[in-house]
Design a protein around this motif. Structure first.
Motif, PDB file in Angstrom:
ATOM      1  N   ASN A   1       0.824  -1.207   0.000  1.00 16.34           N
ATOM      2  CA  ASN A   1       0.000   0.000   0.000  1.00 16.34           C
ATOM      3  C   ASN A   1       0.853   1.251   0.000  1.00 16.34           C
ATOM      4  O   ASN A   1       1.913   1.292   0.599  1.00 16.34           O
ATOM      5  N   ASP A   2       0.358   2.290  -0.697  1.00 10.34           N
ATOM      6  CA  ASP A   2       0.913   3.626  -0.520  1.00 10.34           C
ATOM      7  C   ASP A   2      -0.027   4.287   0.490  1.00 10.34           C
ATOM      8  O   ASP A   2      -1.172   4.600   0.171  1.00 10.34           O
ATOM      9  N   TYR A   3       0.430   4.455   1.712  1.00  6.38           N
ATOM     10  CA  TYR A   3      -0.472   4.848   2.786  1.00  6.38           C
ATOM     11  C   TYR A   3      -0.839   6.333   2.788  1.00  6.38           C
ATOM     12  O   TYR A   3      -1.693   6.766   3.527  1.00  6.38           O
ATOM     13  N   ARG A   4      -0.149   7.120   1.970  1.00  4.64           N
ATOM     14  CA  ARG A   4      -0.500   8.534   1.821  1.00  4.64           C
ATOM     15  C   ARG A   4      -0.695   9.228   3.177  1.00  4.64           C
ATOM     16  O   ARG A   4      -1.687   9.886   3.429  1.00  4.64           O
ATOM     17  N   TYR A   5       0.286   9.056   4.040  1.00  2.00           N
ATOM     18  CA  TYR A   5       0.225   9.699   5.358  1.00  2.00           C
ATOM     19  C   TYR A   5       0.106  11.225   5.231  1.00  2.00           C
ATOM     20  O   TYR A   5       0.778  11.821   4.402  1.00  2.00           O
ATOM     21  N   PHE A   6      -0.692  11.835   6.045  1.00  2.00           N
ATOM     22  CA  PHE A   6      -0.644  13.290   6.223  1.00  2.00           C
ATOM     23  C   PHE A   6      -1.217  13.625   7.595  1.00  2.00           C
ATOM     24  O   PHE A   6      -1.959  12.833   8.163  1.00  2.00           O
ATOM     25  N   PRO A   7      -0.848  14.777   8.147  1.00  2.00           N
ATOM     26  CA  PRO A   7      -1.278  15.110   9.505  1.00  2.00           C
ATOM     27  C   PRO A   7      -2.808  15.141   9.618  1.00  2.00           C
ATOM     28  O   PRO A   7      -3.471  15.695   8.744  1.00  2.00           O
ATOM     29  N   ASP A   8      -3.349  14.530  10.663  1.00  2.00           N
ATOM     30  CA  ASP A   8      -4.799  14.490  10.817  1.00  2.00           C
ATOM     31  C   ASP A   8      -5.314  15.869  11.227  1.00  2.00           C
ATOM     32  O   ASP A   8      -5.018  16.335  12.323  1.00  2.00           O
ATOM     33  N   PRO A   9      -6.102  16.514  10.343  1.00  2.00           N
ATOM     34  CA  PRO A   9      -6.569  17.862  10.672  1.00  2.00           C
ATOM     35  C   PRO A   9      -7.636  17.886  11.765  1.00  2.00           C
ATOM     36  O   PRO A   9      -7.984  18.962  12.244  1.00  2.00           O
ATOM     37  N   ASP A  10      -8.134  16.728  12.168  1.00  2.00           N
ATOM     38  CA  ASP A  10      -9.132  16.701  13.242  1.00  2.00           C
ATOM     39  C   ASP A  10      -8.499  16.747  14.628  1.00  2.00           C
ATOM     40  O   ASP A  10      -9.199  16.901  15.626  1.00  2.00           O
ATOM     41  N   LEU A  11      -7.181  16.567  14.683  1.00  2.00           N
ATOM     42  CA  LEU A  11      -6.513  16.509  15.991  1.00  2.00           C
ATOM     43  C   LEU A  11      -5.401  17.547  16.048  1.00  2.00           C
ATOM     44  O   LEU A  11      -4.651  17.720  15.086  1.00  2.00           O
ATOM     45  N   LEU A  12      -5.278  18.203  17.165  1.00  2.00           N
ATOM     46  CA  LEU A  12      -4.197  19.177  17.330  1.00  2.00           C
ATOM     47  C   LEU A  12      -2.925  18.419  17.690  1.00  2.00           C
ATOM     48  O   LEU A  12      -2.976  17.329  18.251  1.00  2.00           O
ATOM     49  N   PRO A  13      -1.749  19.004  17.375  1.00  2.00           N
ATOM     50  CA  PRO A  13      -0.509  18.395  17.852  1.00  2.00           C
ATOM     51  C   PRO A  13      -0.558  18.280  19.372  1.00  2.00           C
ATOM     52  O   PRO A  13      -1.129  19.143  20.044  1.00  2.00           O
ATOM     53  N   VAL A  14       0.014  17.201  19.898  1.00  2.00           N
ATOM     54  CA  VAL A  14       0.030  17.006  21.349  1.00  2.00           C
ATOM     55  C   VAL A  14       1.280  17.681  21.899  1.00  2.00           C
ATOM     56  O   VAL A  14       2.398  17.293  21.561  1.00  2.00           O
ATOM     57  N   VAL A  15       1.094  18.696  22.717  1.00  2.00           N
ATOM     58  CA  VAL A  15       2.232  19.448  23.239  1.00  2.00           C
ATOM     59  C   VAL A  15       2.332  19.221  24.741  1.00  2.00           C
ATOM     60  O   VAL A  15       1.364  19.406  25.473  1.00  2.00           O
ATOM     61  N   ILE A  16       3.506  18.767  25.181  1.00  2.00           N
ATOM     62  CA  ILE A  16       3.712  18.577  26.616  1.00  2.00           C
ATOM     63  C   ILE A  16       4.983  19.292  27.029  1.00  2.00           C
ATOM     64  O   ILE A  16       5.849  19.559  26.197  1.00  2.00           O
ATOM     65  N   ASP A  17       5.103  19.626  28.308  1.00  2.00           N
ATOM     66  CA  ASP A  17       6.305  20.335  28.754  1.00  2.00           C
ATOM     67  C   ASP A  17       7.114  19.457  29.716  1.00  2.00           C
ATOM     68  O   ASP A  17       6.701  18.355  30.080  1.00  2.00           O
ATOM     69  N   GLN A  18       8.272  19.967  30.122  1.00  2.00           N
ATOM     70  CA  GLN A  18       9.156  19.217  31.012  1.00  2.00           C
ATOM     71  C   GLN A  18       8.461  18.869  32.325  1.00  2.00           C
ATOM     72  O   GLN A  18       8.668  17.800  32.877  1.00  2.00           O
ATOM     73  N   ALA A  19       7.626  19.796  32.801  1.00  2.00           N
ATOM     74  CA  ALA A  19       6.942  19.556  34.076  1.00  2.00           C
ATOM     75  C   ALA A  19       6.058  18.307  33.981  1.00  2.00           C
ATOM     76  O   ALA A  19       6.016  17.492  34.912  1.00  2.00           O
ATOM     77  N   TYR A  20       5.391  18.177  32.843  1.00  2.00           N
ATOM     78  CA  TYR A  20       4.537  16.997  32.634  1.00  2.00           C
ATOM     79  C   TYR A  20       5.398  15.731  32.661  1.00  2.00           C
ATOM     80  O   TYR A  20       5.075  14.742  33.324  1.00  2.00           O
TER      81      TYR A  20
END
Lengths: 483, 480
Positions: free
Chosen positions: B268-287
């Motif tokens: 398969n050519d999976y044709r990956y691309f970023p899912d526009p329904d989900l925001l990037p998951v951002v975490i910090d050092q504290a987490y």
């Protein structure tokens, strides 16, 4: 009664000049009378509408009226409505009755609005003329040989023809604003994320945004109040607090700087439209606004970028329509591939198939970088153009469309010509900015649309600027004479 | 020619979240088909994914456990392909920005050597549903209960050189995820599934040979067999100057062979691309720090501590630390016994044997760790002999209570009173004059063997309760 603004109707209901049932029956009568010609509605929910109106009258009686109690509205047929056909104007979903309610339509129900039915549209919101519908084209009430614009053509035509008080639409590249302009009504595409997309059948997720279509900026303010707000079930819906849109409508425009993006005033623009815009600019000056020319240098790249990004997302969004779980399934499939291929070949119209193919192509191995990644870069450049412009001005003023409503069939043979219809609306969609389309003149009896573009989440400022203009002018009060 | 085997594993671990990764539906195993699939899992029109943060926490936990870098920003992508048990027509996964970046896992082999295996990445994704081909007479049933179950796909570097190493790595991975409590690790229910990439190259050659991928192997045993079968197959081809086709293969356990599923041309050519329904998951050092503070002692640290604190051998420490339950059981038993080595022997010996026979987990042992420890302490303080202890253990296993109660009620206390033992010995010698005579006539070398007879008779006469050392001593005195 059919062409009254929502505030006038609410006033009439409160003063008991008429009941919601009477109002609803009046619209239903007009729908019966004119829908055969205009084809605005895919579903007319007569019984439910009358029932809802009766309930609304009772609630008003007990003093429990919501913001839109008893106001008859129509919903674009891509908002899922529990128990009512939601077809997206596609053969694929011509039997689909959702077991759930979209957030937008639920909010209307909670505000007491009466749903008259579901409006026609371009299939899966793909189109600029409403000719791509499984249920046939919608006709423009100003001239039934012409298109109403698309994809929210049914909603725009229904409002313009006085078949409902207001309607919902969705805008991915101009699908609220262009039909609003073609039909001489007021339509708002809010900031991306202002309104929940839950239960809205997706075309291009990073661009799709619901919005109100109505007779005035004032009505749009009221409708937006009902529609806007964070939805924990839509990760892309904004946490940003919702303004009091109606309360903000009285602000003076003195001190406001309005930018004219020079790239939008080019030779491609119909001269009559250019003339109407000059008049509008003068009106704004007389309202105290300062006018300034600005540049959005990457404007010309927006249509090609859009026609990579939107089809790419659509190709994935529409993959779920496979004939396995709901919607159309082809007759007696021989095997799995046959099931997929025939279901999708029979279920999707030509334009939808075209965009799925384009989207699949631009995401394919070896083409991704050349198309999809480039388009995303352009999208950032376009967004930066606007950020830069909003460093200098408060609002942008420009045409909504390069020409007025065109004759049915005149552009359907040439997709690229059709795509260029959205040249003035696509850049704001790519940037995710709010924009308001409102009537500002006529050319040969056809409405001309003005477009105001605001900074992120400045719907209140945008609606106020539209309202101030509509206090000075009466283009929004014009309506077509129906045969 | 001498061939070197190169193996890399992609392991899918089902995370033990209560609800699915992008919907609120339950992840419990075994419900009737499609009863745990909500509108999101069914990909109904207009439905949207909402990310379950618990899955993120678990992925970060794993990353920290293998010393990996944690992405402060990870992105979900759509992996597009059509299959009936994939309702959206795409799987939500992570391609370019996985939550867990490079880390490593130490493995220990039976020959006492060890090795560090690189982990390339670990990314979050959703599981698909199941296609059911039986019972539908020419049709296929779809069960979407599993669709949307969170998976952590852990991708190793091609650092493994044999099926044994692959299994050791997989076992270590299993012990890490179960230690962390992020997966039940139940391979029979598909909680851990393994894709094995196998290739061969001439010994000494730097570049890799063409690899094949064996999909979805779901037990330690099958991983070992599938890899060895595939190594044999590839060796045969290469020895005949043939070429390996890059392809996906399936392991058939019944026939113990792998067979081709699809070759690269049909991949398969999976044709990956970023899912526009989900925001990037951002975490910090504290987490990340907060998650770090919840990490338990991990198998590798525990193994080291067992060796240092209890003086266990590499082998014993490895086995006892391989699962958290086993390690906890051992430590509780050792503490009650006051003797870690004896506790280790019992846990790995009689206890393990009984558990195996009845196919029980150590957490289901009918003998609590404290009771086993007490039993051991009774051997040490000479209340009972090691032999009697086995009977007491059997009684404990059968639910007859604490060791002291059993010893008391069955009168199993060891006889250490030398007067009493002497009396028994005298009786035994009196009853066996012939053997006594033979013994006395024999030379020293033979006597050593012959004394066993008298010990046995004496123990028998004492019903096993006489202290064996004392019996020996007294016998030798009396016979000489």
């Amino acid at each position: 009664m059919s062409f009254k603004s929502i505030s006038e109707l609410l006033n009439g209901l409160t003063q008991k000049e008429f009941s919601s049932v009477e109002l609803t029956r009046d619209y239903l009568k007009r729908i019966q009378q004119y829908n055969a010609e205009l084809n605005c509605f895919i579903t007319i929910a007569e019984d439910q509408a009358v029932e809802a109106a009766e309930t609304a009258d009772k609630r008003r009686e007990t003093g429990a009226a919501g913001l839109l109690e008893g106001i008859p509205v129509a919903h674009k047929d891509l908002f899922c409505t529990e128990g009512t056909l939601t077809s997206c104007a596609s053969n694929m979903l011509s039997n689909f009755i959702p077991p759930y309610e979209s957030t937008v339509t639920r909010r209307f129900l909670e505000a007491g609005a009466v749903c008259l039915g579901k409006t026609n549209m371009d299939e899966f919101a793909m189109g600029s003329s409403n000719e791509n519908s499984h249920f046939g084209p919608v006709r423009n009430p100003w001239d039934s040989t012409r298109v109403p614009g698309g994809s929210s053509g049914g909603s725009a035509a229904a409002v313009a023809a006085g078949l409902c008080a207001a309607a919902t639409g969705t805008d991915t590249g101009g699908s609220i604003r262009q039909p609003a302009a073609f039909c001489g009504i007021t339509g708002l595409k809010p900031t991306y994320g202002r309104i929940s997309r839950l239960g809205m059948i997706a075309f291009a997720s990073s661009l799709d945004q619901a919005g109100p279509m109505a007779r005035s900026a004032e009505d749009c303010a009221l409708l937006l109040q009902v529609m806007a707000g964070h939805d924990p079930m839509d990760s892309t819906s904004a946490q940003q607090a919702v303004d009091q849109y109606s309360h903000n409508l009285g602000s003076e425009l003195k001190g406001l700087t309005i930018g004219l993006p020079k790239e939008y005033y080019n030779e491609g623009l119909d001269p009559t439209i250019g003339q109407a815009l000059q008049e509008a600019i003068k009106t704004y000056e007389s309202l105290g606004a300062t006018i300034k020319e600005v540049s959005l240098p990457h404007t010309s790249l927006s249509v090609p970028a859009y026609y990579v990004i939107a089809p790419a997302e659509a190709s994935a969004n529409l993959a779920r329509f496979d004939g396995v779980r709901y919607g159309k399934r082809c007759d007696s499939p021989a095997d799995l591939d046959d099931l997929y291929m025939r279901t999708r070949a029979e279920g999707f119209g030509a334009e939808v198939q075209r965009r799925i193919l384009i989207g699949t192509y631009v995401l394919s191995a070896g083409y991704f970088d050349a198309y999809y990644r480039q388009a995303q870069k352009i999208r950032r450049l376009i967004k930066n153009d606007f950020v830069e412009a909003f460093g200098q001005v408060d609002l942008l003023l420009c045409p909504t469309t390069p020409d007025c409503a065109f004759p049915l069939g005149s552009k359907s043979a040439d997709p690229v010509q059709m795509y260029l219809e959205d040249i003035f609306t696509i850049p704001t969609s790519l940037a995710g900015l709010p924009a308001l389309a409102l009537p500002c003149g006529q050319a040969n009896g056809l409405p001309i649309g003005l477009q105001l573009i605001g900074n992120y989440f400045q719907e209140a400022r945008l609606l106020n600027a539209g309202h101030q203009y509509q206090q000075r002018t009466d283009w929004h009060l014009q309506h077509p004479t129906l045969g | 020619m001498a061939w070197e085997v190169v193996i890399g594993l992609e392991v899918h671990v089902q995370l033990a979240t209560r609800s699915k990764i992008f919907s609120g539906a339950s992840t419990a195993f075994g419900a009737s088909p499609n009863t745990q699939a909500c509108a999101v899992d069914l990909a109904m029109p207009g439905m949207l994914p909402v990310f379950n943060e618990e899955a993120l926490r678990m992925a970060v936990k794993f990353g920290l456990a293998i010393g990996a870098e944690i992405s402060e920003r990870s992105v979900f992508d759509r992996k597009n392909y059509f299959y009936p048990d994939l309702p959206k027509g795409y799987q939500i996964s992570q391609l370019d920005h996985p939550t867990v970046k490079a880390g490593s896992i130490d493995i220990h082999l039976a020959d006492g050597t060890g090795k560090t295996i690189g982990v390339t990445r670990a990314h979050l994704e959703e599981d698909a549903g199941k296609s059911l081909h039986e019972d539908f007479h020419g049709m296929t049933g779809i069960d979407l209960n599993r669709a949307g179950t969170p998976l952590l796909e852990i991708v190793s570097e091609p650092d493994l050189r044999s099926a044994k190493e692959a299994v050791a790595y997989l076992k270590k991975l299993h012990s890490i995820v179960t230690y962390l409590g992020i997966s039940d690790g139940d391979m029979s229910q598909g909680s851990m599934r393994c894709d094995c990439n196998v290739s061969l190259r001439p010994k000494g050659q730097a570049e890799f040979g063409t690899r094949t991928e064996i999909k979805n192997v779901n037990s330690f045993k099958f991983v070992e067999k599938a890899i060895n079968t595939e190594i044999e197959r590839q060796t045969d081809i290469l020895e005949d100057d043939g070429k390996i086709t890059q392809e996906t293969r399936l392991y058939d356990a019944d026939k113990d062979e792998t067979r081709s599923m699809r070759s690269k041309e049909f991949a398969n050519d999976y044709r990956y691309f970023p899912d526009p329904d989900l925001l990037p998951v951002v975490i910090d050092q504290a987490y990340i720090e907060a998650v770090k503070s919840t990490l338990p002692e991990l198998p590798e640290a525990k193994l080291k501590r067992f060796k240092e604190q209890y003086g266990l051998s590499d082998y014993d420490a490895e086995i006892l630390s391989s699962s958290r339950q086993q390690a906890d059981y051992f430590e509780a038993a050792a503490s009650a016994a006051g003797d870690a080595k004896l506790a280790a022997n019992w846990v790995m010996g009689d206890l393990a044997k009984n558990l195996n026979q009845q196919n029980l987990e150590i957490s289901e042992s009918p003998v609590p760790a404290e009771h086993l420890g007490l039993l051991i302490s009774r051997i040490k303080d000479k209340t009972i002999s090691g032999k009697i202890a086995k009977d007491v253990f059997t009684a404990m296993w059968n639910g007859e209570g604490s060791p002291d109660n059993i010893i008391e009620s069955k009168g199993l206390k060891q006889v250490t009173d030398s007067g009493a033992i002497e009396a028994i010995v005298d009786q035994v010698l009196a009853d066996n004059p012939k053997q006594v005579e033979q013994y006395r006539a024999a030379d020293e070398a033979k006597r050593g063997k012959m004394v066993g007879f008298f010990v046995g008779q004496t123990m028998k006469a004492s019903k096993g309760k006489a202290n064996p050392q004392q019996v020996n001593q007294i016998l030798k005195q009396k016979l000489s």
